[in-house]
Design a protein around this motif. Structure first.
Motif, PDB file in Angstrom:
ATOM      1  N   VAL A  11       5.074  -0.298  -8.878  1.00 46.84           N
ATOM      2  CA  VAL A  11       5.886   0.902  -8.681  1.00 46.84           C
ATOM      3  C   VAL A  11       6.717   0.696  -7.426  1.00 46.84           C
ATOM      4  O   VAL A  11       6.169   0.472  -6.344  1.00 46.84           O
ATOM      5  N   THR A  12       8.029   0.775  -7.555  1.00 47.90           N
ATOM      6  CA  THR A  12       8.904   0.601  -6.396  1.00 47.90           C
ATOM      7  C   THR A  12       9.296   1.950  -5.806  1.00 47.90           C
ATOM      8  O   THR A  12       9.239   2.981  -6.472  1.00 47.90           O
ATOM      9  N   GLY A  13       9.675   1.923  -4.530  1.00 47.16           N
ATOM     10  CA  GLY A  13      10.077   3.152  -3.849  1.00 47.16           C
ATOM     11  C   GLY A  13       8.959   4.179  -3.833  1.00 47.16           C
ATOM     12  O   GLY A  13       9.169   5.352  -4.143  1.00 47.16           O
ATOM     13  N   ALA A  14       7.770   3.747  -3.408  1.00 47.11           N
ATOM     14  CA  ALA A  14       6.573   4.559  -3.635  1.00 47.11           C
ATOM     15  C   ALA A  14       5.845   4.979  -2.361  1.00 47.11           C
ATOM     16  O   ALA A  14       4.693   5.407  -2.423  1.00 47.11           O
ATOM     17  N   GLY A  15       6.510   4.905  -1.220  1.00 41.92           N
ATOM     18  CA  GLY A  15       5.840   5.311   0.015  1.00 41.92           C
ATOM     19  C   GLY A  15       5.559   6.794   0.078  1.00 41.92           C
ATOM     20  O   GLY A  15       4.576   7.232   0.675  1.00 41.92           O
ATOM     21  N   THR A  16       6.427   7.594  -0.528  1.00 45.32           N
ATOM     22  CA  THR A  16       6.268   9.051  -0.549  1.00 45.32           C
ATOM     23  C   THR A  16       6.800   9.569  -1.877  1.00 45.32           C
ATOM     24  O   THR A  16       7.296   8.816  -2.719  1.00 45.32           O
ATOM     25  N   GLY A  17       6.710  10.872  -2.053  1.00 47.98           N
ATOM     26  CA  GLY A  17       7.377  11.551  -3.151  1.00 47.98           C
ATOM     27  C   GLY A  17       6.945  11.140  -4.540  1.00 47.98           C
ATOM     28  O   GLY A  17       5.759  10.911  -4.808  1.00 47.98           O
ATOM     29  N   ILE A  18       7.921  11.049  -5.440  1.00 50.38           N
ATOM     30  CA  ILE A  18       7.635  10.766  -6.839  1.00 50.38           C
ATOM     31  C   ILE A  18       6.967   9.412  -7.009  1.00 50.38           C
ATOM     32  O   ILE A  18       5.996   9.276  -7.759  1.00 50.38           O
ATOM     33  N   GLY A  19       7.467   8.389  -6.324  1.00 51.18           N
ATOM     34  CA  GLY A  19       6.877   7.070  -6.452  1.00 51.18           C
ATOM     35  C   GLY A  19       5.414   7.044  -6.038  1.00 51.18           C
ATOM     36  O   GLY A  19       4.573   6.433  -6.707  1.00 51.18           O
ATOM     37  N   PHE A  20       5.109   7.702  -4.918  1.00 50.30           N
ATOM     38  CA  PHE A  20       3.722   7.775  -4.462  1.00 50.30           C
ATOM     39  C   PHE A  20       2.867   8.469  -5.513  1.00 50.30           C
ATOM     40  O   PHE A  20       1.755   8.014  -5.824  1.00 50.30           O
ATOM     41  N   GLY A  21       3.360   9.561  -6.070  1.00 46.67           N
ATOM     42  CA  GLY A  21       2.609  10.289  -7.086  1.00 46.67           C
ATOM     43  C   GLY A  21       2.343   9.454  -8.320  1.00 46.67           C
ATOM     44  O   GLY A  21       1.260   9.535  -8.928  1.00 46.67           O
ATOM     45  N   ILE A  22       3.316   8.630  -8.700  1.00 49.10           N
ATOM     46  CA  ILE A  22       3.127   7.757  -9.859  1.00 49.10           C
ATOM     47  C   ILE A  22       2.067   6.695  -9.558  1.00 49.10           C
ATOM     48  O   ILE A  22       1.186   6.425 -10.382  1.00 49.10           O
ATOM     49  N   CYS A  23       2.142   6.082  -8.370  1.00 52.31           N
ATOM     50  CA  CYS A  23       1.111   5.108  -7.965  1.00 52.31           C
ATOM     51  C   CYS A  23      -0.279   5.728  -8.010  1.00 52.31           C
ATOM     52  O   CYS A  23      -1.228   5.139  -8.555  1.00 52.31           O
ATOM     53  N   ARG A  24      -0.399   6.890  -7.417  1.00 54.22           N
ATOM     54  CA  ARG A  24      -1.696   7.575  -7.363  1.00 54.22           C
ATOM     55  C   ARG A  24      -2.223   7.859  -8.765  1.00 54.22           C
ATOM     56  O   ARG A  24      -3.420   7.639  -9.050  1.00 54.22           O
ATOM     57  N   SER A  25      -1.359   8.299  -9.652  1.00 55.34           N
ATOM     58  CA  SER A  25      -1.786   8.626 -11.012  1.00 55.34           C
ATOM     59  C   SER A  25      -2.282   7.393 -11.755  1.00 55.34           C
ATOM     60  O   SER A  25      -3.313   7.433 -12.446  1.00 55.34           O
ATOM     61  N   PHE A  26      -1.563   6.287 -11.628  1.00 52.53           N
ATOM     62  CA  PHE A  26      -2.017   5.067 -12.285  1.00 52.53           C
ATOM     63  C   PHE A  26      -3.334   4.573 -11.684  1.00 52.53           C
ATOM     64  O   PHE A  26      -4.230   4.127 -12.415  1.00 52.53           O
ATOM     65  N   ALA A  27      -3.467   4.631 -10.369  1.00 53.07           N
ATOM     66  CA  ALA A  27      -4.697   4.180  -9.722  1.00 53.07           C
ATOM     67  C   ALA A  27      -5.889   5.036 -10.148  1.00 53.07           C
ATOM     68  O   ALA A  27      -6.989   4.515 -10.398  1.00 53.07           O
ATOM     69  N   LEU A  28      -5.686   6.338 -10.241  1.00 55.20           N
ATOM     70  CA  LEU A  28      -6.758   7.224 -10.691  1.00 55.20           C
ATOM     71  C   LEU A  28      -7.165   6.942 -12.129  1.00 55.20           C
ATOM     72  O   LEU A  28      -8.295   7.229 -12.529  1.00 55.20           O
ATOM     73  N   GLU A  29      -6.238   6.368 -12.894  1.00 56.33           N
ATOM     74  CA  GLU A  29      -6.536   6.017 -14.289  1.00 56.33           C
ATOM     75  C   GLU A  29      -7.012   4.578 -14.433  1.00 56.33           C
ATOM     76  O   GLU A  29      -7.057   4.035 -15.535  1.00 56.33           O
TER      77      GLU A  29
END
Length: 264
Positions: A11-29
């Protein structure tokens, strides 16, 4: 087993905001995730935050500017070398700069397109080559915007890049389909993030007032769409753009009290 166990995700551009939320969601899954941001310290902090929450070190931070293609290729090579290939790439990195057409500068245009277009295109290329090399049926997800569908004052250049990403999804889907790689885009509407709240403390109320469903988007709305497009359930969807905007592009009004730069 969680939905994305044994799946490797970038996931690129993921330090904050939408990108961070996408990273977190995949990691939780259950996914192993490469979290990229141009700010290396921010990438490390974001990865650490998610790893602490899930109790494992399954999120790897990468600091690089996606406009630098050499850095992008090195990032993909390093991550896939560690984890054994790539299954999913969410190409979220992008910048916004406002400016009226008549005074917009070549420097601003080049900065914008170097990230939003060149960065997205060649990150997708690096991801696809890895998927093909490791014989992984892959998913590539681009981050478009409602501004790629509807024109906005002082966002002509930005909107052009987001419209281009919609076409990019179609073109890459055509070329990569035989490798069992799907390519889609998400058209993000008004979404509550740290940045949008910083720009307008009344962001949610203002956009609630013009959304057909009466609510502003949350990061999880975009993240859930990315999870769906990356899932087996979406295996027959490719070359498409899903608008996640509460129906805003049905008629596209701008809140009269929203203090953006669009009227400068």
């Amino acid at each position: 087993m969680k939905r994305f166990s044994q799946q490797n995700v970038l996931v690129t551009g993921a330090g904050t905001g939408i990108g961070f939320g996408i990273c977190r969601s995949f990691a939780l899954e259950g996914a192993t995730v490469a979290l990229n941001d141009k700010d290396e310290n921010l990438a490390r902090q974001a990865a650490s935050t998610i790893n602490k929450e899930i109790g494992t070190d399954s999120v790897y931070p990468y600091g690089c500017n996606v406009a630098d293609i050499v850095q992008v290729r090195e990032m993909v090579k390093d991550f896939t070398g560690k984890v054994g290939g790539l299954h999913i790439a969410v190409i979220n990195a992008g910048i916004t700069n406002y400016g009226p057409f008549l005074t917009y500068t070549p420097e601003a245009f080049d900065t914008l397109t170097s990230v939003n277009l060149r960065g997205s295109y060649f990150t997708a290329q690096a991801a696809a080559l890895s998927m093909i090399e490791h014989k992984h049926a892959g998913r590539i997800i681009l981050m478009s915007s409602v501004t790629g569908l509807q024109a906005h004052i002082n966002l002509s250049a930005y909107g052009m890049t987001k419209a281009a990403l919609r076409l990019m999804a179609k073109a890459l889907a055509l070329e990569l389909g035989s490798y069992q790689i799907t390519v889609n885009a998400i058209g993000a509407g008004a979404t509550i993030t740290e940045r949008t709240l910083s720009d307008d403390p009344d962001y949610e109320r203002n956009w609630n007032s013009v959304a057909p469903n009466g609510r502003t988007g949350y990061v999880e709305d975009i993240a859930n769409t990315a999870l769906f497009l990356a899932s087996a359930e979406a295996r027959h969807i490719t070359g498409d753009t899903i608008m996640v905007d509460g129906g805003w592009t049905v008629y596209s009004p701008v809140p009269s009290q929203h203090p953006t730069e669009q009227h400068k």
